[in-house]
Design a protein around this motif. Structure first.
Motif: not given
Ligand code: MIC
Ligand code: SF4
Length: 644
Positions: A35, A37-38, A65, A119-121, A361, A379, A384, A495, A535-537
């Motif tokens: 996505q 943002a990453t 995002h 992305d963590s989802h 987000i 979340r 947030r 980012r 998140s996976s960021r």
């Molecule tokens: C989130 O839900 O926190 C995000 C934004 O989708 C993140 C990815 C990010 O921080 O860009 C995620 O879930 O990995």
């Protein structure tokens, strides 16, 4: 002995290691997603690797995002990603086409395949029987270049579903129940597989809601079998040929089993400020509500929004409530527009947003001061939403819509008879917002378009012989990546610019941290259990790296964040004795003598606290490969040294 669903997919993709819990396994990756943002970072990393074309079966870049374009930065990122995609063989999903996980499920995901996403989802894809995992951008870049993705072989958890959901009880309530039982730490090092008769009562979008929010358990991923219901879904998406059956063997072995009777579930909410702080809506009923947001990759499917539309039809949103709705994809949005449901939503007073992550987000729709906001998202971490003192409750679309009308927490089971919404026999298929890459023979003529906010990946250096540092921050348990590297409309546009974004690192916990760390030059962070969940960021590792953080010493780590630290060349240490957490404080000077040799030999790290004179023993759990990555100073250096 038979295999679980995940073991079947892993065994078909394993390129190194053995399928034994705790062992490092390398997997061939069929598909990737990013996505925006990453994505910019991931594609800068991909460029740095010098691979001309992606080697996966399908790689897709989504813009979902950073779609609030309050300055040039986000639009420049979109343009950069679009040009990289064209050149290097990646499909580009334009802004407006929808949220990555929703669109990927609809249009690209395939049962039995492996998918990693920055992305963590990404585990949303588990809803159609994919082994889909969230990863750092650098891991995705490596996979696009044909490299393996490494995981620690997880334990297998089976969730047996029996019965069927009562009217107005939702798939969201199923995952909230799993979170109630297992907590946000309960899934670490595990894959959650769903099975049992109850599975047959859940459609693919409902299954995807459940696997999506498995991320909040800390699980490596979650997965459903691919069965006749999956086939029907793919057929309705015009992709029946992508179907393959995949189910667990009858004699598959699980490390843990959980039984959930769907008919016993009630509508629930995850209360502030953690997704596992679960209460029934019944117990919250009558409490005032200021805002309701419906959308996100958890709950914005066609079925979800049709249910919302039937609840809102002919009624008006309560005068004290602001209701916003963001359909998950252009497909969903367009279908609602054509069948009239969008008209019902608009007529009720809902504020319709574009198909994107939006408020989830913190890109707009921050609640009022001390606002009570009901959201269908995944979340509810502190801050947030963009309003520091807001209280966010995570609920189902049914609960959200019912409460938007009454202005108070409302149990949707009080709404009377439920209108049944069937899955359409045919979804509206129009992939005109996905741009194909240029053919390879034309790639040389594609110019990469960079904006002034896009700065290179920070440089890293091999692990120092001895680390001399100061404790620049001490934090508690369950620190999320939203604490480490906050998001929202103000910060997300940075980012692609690590020096600039690092000025916000940890400011949710301590606004002086960035300046202090930078001045110290060499520092460590001390934390509690489940550090880095969410998140996976990889920015949550790259910003500390830029600020001079050499090591993070905690009680335990969340999976993706730990690998992001390793990829950035930051030492991930855990206390041998958790009680030593109390013996180290902010400002303490520490030394780790001969740390590079100790790590190379796989030993325990001695941390000498020069301020108190005490010694702390820390473990550094690494595999042969991750040890070499740490010694080399991160994955990019390692990849340059070793090839993939
Ligand atoms: C989130 O839900 O926190 C995000 C934004 O989708 C993140 C990815 C990010 O921080 O860009 C995620 O879930 O990995
Ligand atoms: Fe987007 Fe929210 Fe899903 Fe993250 S959790 S991908 S921000 S919708």
């Amino acid at each position: 002995m038979g295999y679980t669903i995940a073991e079947k997919i892993i065994s078909a993709h394993i390129v190194s290691g053995e399928m034994k819990p705790g062992q490092d396994v390398g997997l061939k990756i069929d598909q990737t997603l990013t996505q925006d943002a990453t994505g910019t970072m991931a594609y800068l990393e991909f460029e740095a690797m010098g691979v001309p074309r992606v080697k996966t079966e399908k790689s897709v870049a989504y813009i979902d995002h950073n779609t609030l374009q309050t300055g040039f930065e986000n639009a420049d990122d979109h343009r950069f990603i679009q040009s990289v995609c064209k050149k290097h063989g990646i499909y580009f999903s334009r802004p407006g086409n929808g949220i990555c996980h929703q669109v990927h499920l609809e249009r690209f995901g395939k049962p039995g395949k492996t998918l990693i996403g920055s992305d963590s989802h990404t585990p949303t894809g588990g809803g159609i029987g994919m082994l889909a995992m969230g990863a750092g951008g650098l891991d995705v870049a490596v996979a696009m270049g044909g490299g393996a993705y490494y995981i620690t072989m997880p334990k297998m958890v089976r969730v047996n579903l029996t019965g069927s959901l009562n009217p107005w009880v939702s798939a969201k309530d199923v995952i909230l129940e799993v979170l109630r039982i297992m907590t946000v730490k309960g899934g670490v090092g595990k894959i959650i597989e769903y099975g049992g008769e109850g599975v047959k009562t859940l459609s693919v979008p409902e299954r995807a809601t459940i696997t999506n929010m498995g991320a909040e358990l800390g699980a490596t991923t979650s997965i459903f079998p691919a069965d006749e219901i999956t086939r029907e879904f793919l057929k309705a998406q015009g992709r029946e040929e992508d179907y393959t059956e995949i189910k667990a063997d009858d004699d598959a072995r699980y490390d843990e089993v959980l039984n959930i009777d769907l008919s016993s579930l009630k509508p629930m909410a995850a209360c502030p400020h953690m997704p596992d702080n679960i209460k029934t809506i019944e117990s919250l009923a009558g409490g005032a509500v200021d805002q309701v947001c419906i959308g996100s990759c958890t709950n914005s499917s066609y079925l979800d929004l049709m249910r919302v539309a039937t609840i809102l039809k002919g009624k008006t949103v309560h005068p004290d409530v602001s209701l916003s709705i963001a359909p998950g994809s252009k497909q969903v949005y367009n279908m609602l527009a054509l069948n009239g449901a969008l008209g019902d939503l608009i007529a009720s007073g809902a504020r319709i947003l574009e198909s994107a992550c939006g408020p989830c987000i913190g890109m707009g729709q921050s609640p009022n001061s001390k606002g009570i906001s009901l959201r269908t998202f995944n979340r509810n971490f502190l801050g947030r939403s963009g309003t520091a003192d807001a209280e966010i409750y995570l609920v189902s679309p049914e609960t959200a819509a019912a409460s938007a009308l009454t202005g108070v927490f409302t149990d949707p089971t009080t709404l009377g008879a439920k209108v049944d919404i069937p899955l359409p026999e045919k979804f509206l298929i129009n992939d005109n917002m996905v741009i194909d890459p240029a053919p390879s023979h034309e790639m040389d003529s594609v110019e990469i378009l960079r904006g002034p906010n896009i700065k290179p990946f920070p440089t890293t250096s091999p692990l120092e012989k001895t680390i001399d540092a100061t404790v620049a921050l001490k934090v508690d348990d369950n620190i999320t990546t939203d604490h480490i590297m906050p998001a929202g409309a103000k910060i997300l546009p940075l980012r692609s610019n690590i020096p600039a974004i690092s000025q916000y690192c940890f400011t949710v916990c301590d606004k002086d941290f960035p300046q202090r760390a930078k001045e110290l030059g060499s520092s460590i962070i001390v934390g509690g259990a489940n550090y880095g969940q969410g998140s996976s960021r990889e920015h949550a590792a790259l910003a500390p790296l830029y600020l001079g953080v050499k090591a993070v010493l905690v009680k335990s780590f969340a999976r993706i964040h730990k690998s992001n630290l390793i990829n950035a060349g930051i030492l991930p240490l855990t206390f041998e004795n958790e009680s030593d957490y109390d013996g180290i404080s902010l400002g303490d000077k520490i030394t780790m003598p001969d740390v590079a040799d100790v790590i190379a030999q796989g030993g325990k790290v001695t941390i000498v606290n020069e301020t108190t004179g005490k010694k702390i023993i820390a473990e550094c759990e690494l595999t042969d490969r991750t040890r070499d990555i740490i010694l080399a100073g991160g994955l990019l250096n390692y990849t340059k040294l070793n090839g993939r």
